[in-house]
Design a protein around this motif. Sequence first.
Motif, mmCIF file in Angstrom:
data_model
loop_
_atom_site.group_PDB
_atom_site.id
_atom_site.type_symbol
_atom_site.label_atom_id
_atom_site.label_comp_id
_atom_site.label_asym_id
_atom_site.label_seq_id
_atom_site.Cartn_x
_atom_site.Cartn_y
_atom_site.Cartn_z
ATOM 1 N N ALA A 44 -0.499 -15.303 59.090
ATOM 2 C CA ALA A 44 -0.776 -16.672 59.516
ATOM 3 C C ALA A 44 0.224 -17.138 60.567
ATOM 4 O O ALA A 44 -0.150 -17.799 61.545
ATOM 5 N N SER A 45 1.498 -16.778 60.392
ATOM 6 C CA SER A 45 2.521 -17.174 61.358
ATOM 7 C C SER A 45 2.316 -16.470 62.692
ATOM 8 O O SER A 45 2.767 -16.964 63.732
ATOM 9 N N TYR A 80 14.003 -12.641 33.272
ATOM 10 C CA TYR A 80 12.624 -13.059 33.032
ATOM 11 C C TYR A 80 12.415 -14.489 33.521
ATOM 12 O O TYR A 80 11.417 -14.796 34.189
ATOM 13 N N ARG A 81 13.371 -15.354 33.212
ATOM 14 C CA ARG A 81 13.291 -16.730 33.695
ATOM 15 C C ARG A 81 13.368 -16.774 35.220
ATOM 16 O O ARG A 81 12.677 -17.588 35.866
ATOM 17 N N GLU A 82 14.203 -15.905 35.799
ATOM 18 C CA GLU A 82 14.276 -15.828 37.260
ATOM 19 C C GLU A 82 12.950 -15.368 37.853
ATOM 20 O O GLU A 82 12.526 -15.852 38.910
ATOM 21 N N MET A 83 12.282 -14.431 37.191
ATOM 22 C CA MET A 83 10.990 -13.940 37.656
ATOM 23 C C MET A 83 9.987 -15.084 37.740
ATOM 24 O O MET A 83 9.291 -15.250 38.756
ATOM 25 N N VAL A 84 9.903 -15.873 36.665
ATOM 26 C CA VAL A 84 8.970 -17.002 36.642
ATOM 27 C C VAL A 84 9.322 -18.010 37.733
ATOM 28 O O VAL A 84 8.450 -18.496 38.467
ATOM 29 N N LYS A 85 10.610 -18.310 37.861
ATOM 30 C CA LYS A 85 11.049 -19.269 38.874
ATOM 31 C C LYS A 85 10.705 -18.777 40.277
ATOM 32 O O LYS A 85 10.196 -19.547 41.109
ATOM 33 N N ASN A 86 10.964 -17.496 40.546
ATOM 34 C CA ASN A 86 10.684 -16.949 41.873
ATOM 35 C C ASN A 86 9.197 -16.976 42.191
ATOM 36 O O ASN A 86 8.795 -17.324 43.312
ATOM 37 N N ALA A 87 8.370 -16.599 41.228
ATOM 38 C CA ALA A 87 6.923 -16.592 41.448
ATOM 39 C C ALA A 87 6.421 -18.001 41.747
ATOM 40 O O ALA A 87 5.605 -18.204 42.666
ATOM 41 N N ASN A 88 6.896 -18.982 40.996
ATOM 42 C CA ASN A 88 6.458 -20.360 41.209
ATOM 43 C C ASN A 88 7.006 -20.933 42.513
ATOM 44 O O ASN A 88 6.304 -21.666 43.220
ATOM 45 N N ASN A 89 8.244 -20.595 42.853
ATOM 46 C CA ASN A 89 8.815 -21.095 44.107
ATOM 47 C C ASN A 89 8.075 -20.547 45.317
ATOM 48 O O ASN A 89 7.874 -21.259 46.309
ATOM 49 N N MET A 90 7.676 -19.279 45.275
ATOM 50 C CA MET A 90 6.928 -18.713 46.393
ATOM 51 C C MET A 90 5.592 -19.425 46.564
ATOM 52 O O MET A 90 5.149 -19.685 47.690
ATOM 53 N N ARG A 91 4.946 -19.755 45.460
ATOM 54 C CA ARG A 91 3.677 -20.481 45.540
ATOM 55 C C ARG A 91 3.884 -21.874 46.137
ATOM 56 O O ARG A 91 3.112 -22.322 47.004
ATOM 57 N N LYS A 92 4.922 -22.578 45.688
ATOM 58 C CA LYS A 92 5.196 -23.915 46.208
ATOM 59 C C LYS A 92 5.543 -23.860 47.697
ATOM 60 O O LYS A 92 5.098 -24.691 48.489
ATOM 61 N N TYR A 93 6.360 -22.880 48.065
ATOM 62 C CA TYR A 93 6.776 -22.738 49.461
ATOM 63 C C TYR A 93 5.563 -22.471 50.354
ATOM 64 O O TYR A 93 5.444 -23.019 51.448
ATOM 65 N N LEU A 94 4.656 -21.639 49.864
ATOM 66 C CA LEU A 94 3.454 -21.323 50.628
ATOM 67 C C LEU A 94 2.623 -22.578 50.870
ATOM 68 O O LEU A 94 2.136 -22.810 51.981
ATOM 69 N N LEU A 95 2.453 -23.402 49.843
ATOM 70 C CA LEU A 95 1.682 -24.634 50.001
ATOM 71 C C LEU A 95 2.344 -25.571 51.001
ATOM 72 O O LEU A 95 1.668 -26.232 51.798
ATOM 73 N N ARG A 96 3.673 -25.620 50.964
ATOM 74 C CA ARG A 96 4.387 -26.488 51.888
ATOM 75 C C ARG A 96 4.159 -26.062 53.333
ATOM 76 O O ARG A 96 3.912 -26.897 54.211
ATOM 77 N N PHE A 97 4.185 -24.759 53.569
ATOM 78 C CA PHE A 97 4.015 -24.281 54.934
ATOM 79 C C PHE A 97 2.560 -24.269 55.378
ATOM 80 O O PHE A 97 2.281 -24.233 56.579
ATOM 81 N N ALA A 98 1.634 -24.313 54.424
ATOM 82 C CA ALA A 98 0.215 -24.380 54.799
ATOM 83 C C ALA A 98 -0.075 -25.660 55.577
ATOM 84 O O ALA A 98 -1.024 -25.716 56.371
#
Length: 297
Positions: free
Chosen positions: A210-211, A154-172
Motif C-alpha cells: 500500500a505504501s 505470551y502477554r507480549e505476543m498478544v500486545k504485539n498482535a493487537n498493536n500491529m492491528r491498531k497501527y494498521l488502522l491508523r495508517f489506513a
Amino acid sequence: MLWNLPKTVEEADSVRVFSGGACNIRDAQGQLLRNVERDTINNWMTEKNIVFYDPQIHPDTHGMEYTFEIHSPMEIAARRASSINLFEISPRTFGGVASLEIAVDEFRNNQPTVIFFSDGNNDKDMIPAHTTNGYPVFAPYGIQDNDVARKAHYREMVKNANNMRKYLLRFAKDVTALTVTFGEQTFEGDVVISPFRMHAVDIFRAMVDASSGRRVVINFTGGEEARDVDGNPIFRVPENPPRPQLEALLDEYVDEGSELRQAICNLVRINVYVRVVYTQKTAISAVEELMTVIDIT
C-alpha cells in the motif's frame, strides 16, 4: 549519559535523526528491562552534537520518565523534522510496529534510513543470530525454559498482535491505497486477517504494497466478537491457556518473528539512501555516511 535530545515540541524541529525501533525487552526471568543496544550509537550522536530523538524514554538518558502529554507530541514533531531514520530490530523484541514504520517511512516518505539488526547483547557488538540463509532470527530470552518468562512473552505476543492491528488502522486513514473492511465475505486478492493468528508478516507485506502505491484490501474477519470496545480488531487467544497450548502458541510467535525479519530483508528496497547493518559500529558508519550524503553535518 544524558543524550542530545529536544526538551520541547519547539526544539523537536531541530531533530536530524530519529533513533527508534526496539524498546524494552524481557530478560530470562520475564522482567522488563530498558533496551541498551542503541546506547553506543546515541552516545556517539550526542558527542557529535547531533540532535536526535529516541522514543524509549528513561531517566538515565532523557532525564525524566515517559509522560504521554509531553512525549507523544514531541515524538510526532521529531518524526516530521528528522532527516534520517534509524530503526533497530532486536532479536529480543518482536518488532511488529517497527516493521510497519519501516514500510511507511521507506516506501511512502522515501527518507534516508538505516535498519539495524542488533545482536541483543549489551556487552558485545557482533553479527546477530541468524538462519543458515543469513536471515536474522527472533530469539527472546527464556521463552523455551522458564515458566515465568513464557507467560510474560505470551502477554507480549498478544500486545504485539493487537498493536500491529491498531497501527494498521491508523495508517489506513493516511495511506490512500489501503482499504480496510470487516466482514466474513472475502474476495480473491484480499489480505484476510483472522483473529486467531498474529498475521504479522501478512500485515507488513500489505503495508509495504500500500505504501508503494499498490491497491490493497485488508479484511478483518471474526465479527463483533473479534473487536475491542473501540472497534479495533483483536487477536483472540485464551487468557491462561494450558501448558501444551501455551508452548504451541509461543512456537508460532517465535516463527512469526523470524519470518517477519526475513520479510523485512526481502522486501526492503535497497538504494543509496538505505543501509541495512548488523553491528553498532556499522550503524554509526551508516548514519555518518547518510548525514554526509544529505549534508546535515
